[in-house]
Design a protein around this motif. Structure first.
Motif, PDB file in Angstrom:
ATOM      1  N   PHE A   4       0.796  -1.218   0.000  1.00 58.36           N
ATOM      2  CA  PHE A   4       0.000   0.000   0.000  1.00 58.36           C
ATOM      3  C   PHE A   4       0.832   1.273   0.000  1.00 58.36           C
ATOM      4  N   LYS A   5       2.128   1.146   0.017  1.00 56.00           N
ATOM      5  CA  LYS A   5       2.989   2.318  -0.031  1.00 56.00           C
ATOM      6  C   LYS A   5       3.491   2.611  -1.434  1.00 56.00           C
ATOM      7  N   LYS A   6       3.185   1.731  -2.377  1.00 54.84           N
ATOM      8  CA  LYS A   6       3.624   1.956  -3.749  1.00 54.84           C
ATOM      9  C   LYS A   6       2.896   3.158  -4.329  1.00 54.84           C
ATOM     10  N   LYS A   7       3.586   3.892  -5.172  1.00 56.11           N
ATOM     11  CA  LYS A   7       3.014   5.107  -5.733  1.00 56.11           C
ATOM     12  C   LYS A   7       2.290   4.867  -7.057  1.00 56.11           C
ATOM     13  N   SER A   8       2.374   3.680  -7.607  1.00 50.45           N
ATOM     14  CA  SER A   8       1.672   3.403  -8.855  1.00 50.45           C
ATOM     15  C   SER A   8       0.972   2.053  -8.734  1.00 50.45           C
ATOM     16  N   ILE A   9       0.004   1.866  -9.601  1.00 48.06           N
ATOM     17  CA  ILE A   9      -0.693   0.587  -9.624  1.00 48.06           C
ATOM     18  C   ILE A   9      -0.457  -0.061 -10.979  1.00 48.06           C
ATOM     19  N   LEU A  10      -0.568  -1.349 -11.023  1.00 53.60           N
ATOM     20  CA  LEU A  10      -0.435  -2.079 -12.286  1.00 53.60           C
ATOM     21  C   LEU A  10      -1.801  -2.204 -12.940  1.00 53.60           C
ATOM     22  N   ILE A  11      -1.886  -1.852 -14.186  1.00 50.73           N
ATOM     23  CA  ILE A  11      -3.113  -1.997 -14.954  1.00 50.73           C
ATOM     24  C   ILE A  11      -2.981  -3.279 -15.767  1.00 50.73           C
ATOM     25  N   PRO A  12      -3.959  -4.158 -15.670  1.00 51.32           N
ATOM     26  CA  PRO A  12      -3.874  -5.372 -16.493  1.00 51.32           C
ATOM     27  C   PRO A  12      -3.906  -4.998 -17.977  1.00 51.32           C
ATOM     28  N   GLU A  13      -3.240  -5.790 -18.779  1.00 52.52           N
ATOM     29  CA  GLU A  13      -3.198  -5.508 -20.217  1.00 52.52           C
ATOM     30  C   GLU A  13      -4.260  -6.255 -21.002  1.00 52.52           C
ATOM     31  N   VAL A  14      -4.934  -7.224 -20.365  1.00 45.11           N
ATOM     32  CA  VAL A  14      -5.949  -8.019 -21.057  1.00 45.11           C
ATOM     33  C   VAL A  14      -7.254  -7.955 -20.277  1.00 45.11           C
ATOM     34  N   ASP A  15      -8.315  -7.561 -20.957  1.00 44.70           N
ATOM     35  CA  ASP A  15      -9.653  -7.581 -20.360  1.00 44.70           C
ATOM     36  C   ASP A  15     -10.270  -8.941 -20.683  1.00 44.70           C
ATOM     37  N   LEU A  16     -10.693  -9.661 -19.652  1.00 43.49           N
ATOM     38  CA  LEU A  16     -11.223 -11.014 -19.829  1.00 43.49           C
ATOM     39  C   LEU A  16     -12.729 -11.118 -19.651  1.00 43.49           C
ATOM     40  N   HIS A  17     -13.407 -10.008 -19.455  1.00 48.00           N
ATOM     41  CA  HIS A  17     -14.855 -10.063 -19.274  1.00 48.00           C
ATOM     42  C   HIS A  17     -15.462  -8.741 -19.689  1.00 48.00           C
ATOM     43  N   GLY A  45      -4.738   1.506 -20.983  1.00 44.67           N
ATOM     44  CA  GLY A  45      -3.540   0.697 -21.123  1.00 44.67           C
ATOM     45  C   GLY A  45      -3.770  -0.739 -21.547  1.00 44.67           C
ATOM     46  N   PHE A  46      -5.014  -1.094 -21.858  1.00 46.92           N
ATOM     47  CA  PHE A  46      -5.282  -2.468 -22.298  1.00 46.92           C
ATOM     48  C   PHE A  46      -4.733  -2.693 -23.699  1.00 46.92           C
ATOM     49  N   LYS A  47      -4.197  -3.899 -23.926  1.00 45.39           N
ATOM     50  CA  LYS A  47      -3.627  -4.281 -25.216  1.00 45.39           C
ATOM     51  C   LYS A  47      -4.478  -5.333 -25.930  1.00 45.39           C
ATOM     52  N   LYS A  48      -5.306  -6.033 -25.157  1.00 50.39           N
ATOM     53  CA  LYS A  48      -6.110  -7.115 -25.716  1.00 50.39           C
ATOM     54  C   LYS A  48      -7.421  -7.212 -24.943  1.00 50.39           C
ATOM     55  N   ILE A  49      -8.480  -7.565 -25.679  1.00 55.23           N
ATOM     56  CA  ILE A  49      -9.794  -7.783 -25.084  1.00 55.23           C
ATOM     57  C   ILE A  49     -10.265  -9.171 -25.503  1.00 55.23           C
ATOM     58  N   ILE A  50     -10.739  -9.926 -24.535  1.00 52.64           N
ATOM     59  CA  ILE A  50     -11.447 -11.176 -24.845  1.00 52.64           C
ATOM     60  C   ILE A  50     -12.876 -10.930 -24.382  1.00 52.64           C
ATOM     61  N   THR A  51     -13.699 -10.507 -25.321  1.00 51.77           N
ATOM     62  CA  THR A  51     -15.072 -10.159 -24.995  1.00 51.77           C
ATOM     63  C   THR A  51     -15.885 -11.438 -24.786  1.00 51.77           C
ATOM     64  N   THR A  52     -16.834 -11.394 -23.858  1.00 49.93           N
ATOM     65  CA  THR A  52     -17.518 -12.610 -23.425  1.00 49.93           C
ATOM     66  C   THR A  52     -19.037 -12.425 -23.412  1.00 49.93           C
ATOM     67  N   PRO A  53     -19.675 -12.464 -24.573  1.00 50.48           N
ATOM     68  CA  PRO A  53     -21.128 -12.328 -24.586  1.00 50.48           C
ATOM     69  C   PRO A  53     -21.809 -13.477 -23.838  1.00 50.48           C
ATOM     70  N   HIS A  54     -23.006 -13.181 -23.367  1.00 45.84           N
ATOM     71  CA  HIS A  54     -23.787 -14.196 -22.657  1.00 45.84           C
ATOM     72  C   HIS A  54     -24.292 -15.278 -23.603  1.00 45.84           C
ATOM     73  N   ILE A  55     -24.303 -16.501 -23.120  1.00 46.66           N
ATOM     74  CA  ILE A  55     -25.078 -17.577 -23.729  1.00 46.66           C
ATOM     75  C   ILE A  55     -26.037 -18.003 -22.626  1.00 46.66           C
ATOM     76  N   HIS A  56     -27.281 -17.614 -22.792  1.00 49.60           N
ATOM     77  CA  HIS A  56     -28.273 -17.645 -21.731  1.00 49.60           C
ATOM     78  C   HIS A  56     -29.650 -17.728 -22.401  1.00 49.60           C
ATOM     79  N   PRO A  57     -30.632 -18.289 -21.744  1.00 52.18           N
ATOM     80  CA  PRO A  57     -31.968 -18.324 -22.367  1.00 52.18           C
ATOM     81  C   PRO A  57     -32.468 -16.947 -22.806  1.00 52.18           C
TER      82      PRO A  57
END
Length: 104
Positions: A4-17, A45-57
């Motif tokens: 919690f003392k770090k001055k920056s946060i890591l942003i994920p590069e891949v969105d999975l949902h 900062g995202f480099k890749k997206i794995i979009t996940t549409p619903h399969i649902h009634p």
């Protein structure tokens, strides 16, 4: 140094949902809306997206429909010169029929 003392946060590069293929579920309802959201992900900062549409009634998507929408989205991303890779998976609704879908 503690976490919690770090001055920056890591942003994920891949969105999975995400629900970015237009008009096939409760996500983006238009290509324009999809492109705005994708541009915002790139700005984060995202480099890749794995979009996940619903399969649902409620959203009876199929692999063919998802891939068709993905192909159209990918073409629009290229035309708009948005520097990101987009693929698709699916968010399956797990109910009494799910096992039969997996088995087949």
């Amino acid at each position: 140094m503690g976490l919690f003392k770090k001055k920056s946060i890591l942003i994920p590069e891949v969105d999975l949902h995400s629900h970015l293929i237009p008009a096939i579920d409760d996500g983006s309802q238009s290509m324009e809306q999809s492109l705005v959201m994708i541009n915002q992900l790139v700005e984060l900062g995202f480099k890749k997206i794995i979009t996940t549409p619903h399969i649902h009634p409620r959203y009876p998507n199929t692999a063919e429909g998802i891939m068709s929408g993905l192909n159209h989205l990918q073409k629009e991303i290229i035309a708009a010169a948005i520097p990101i890779e987009v693929e698709a998976a699916a968010e399956y609704y797990v109910d009494e029929s799910f096992y039969a879908k997996v088995k087949n």
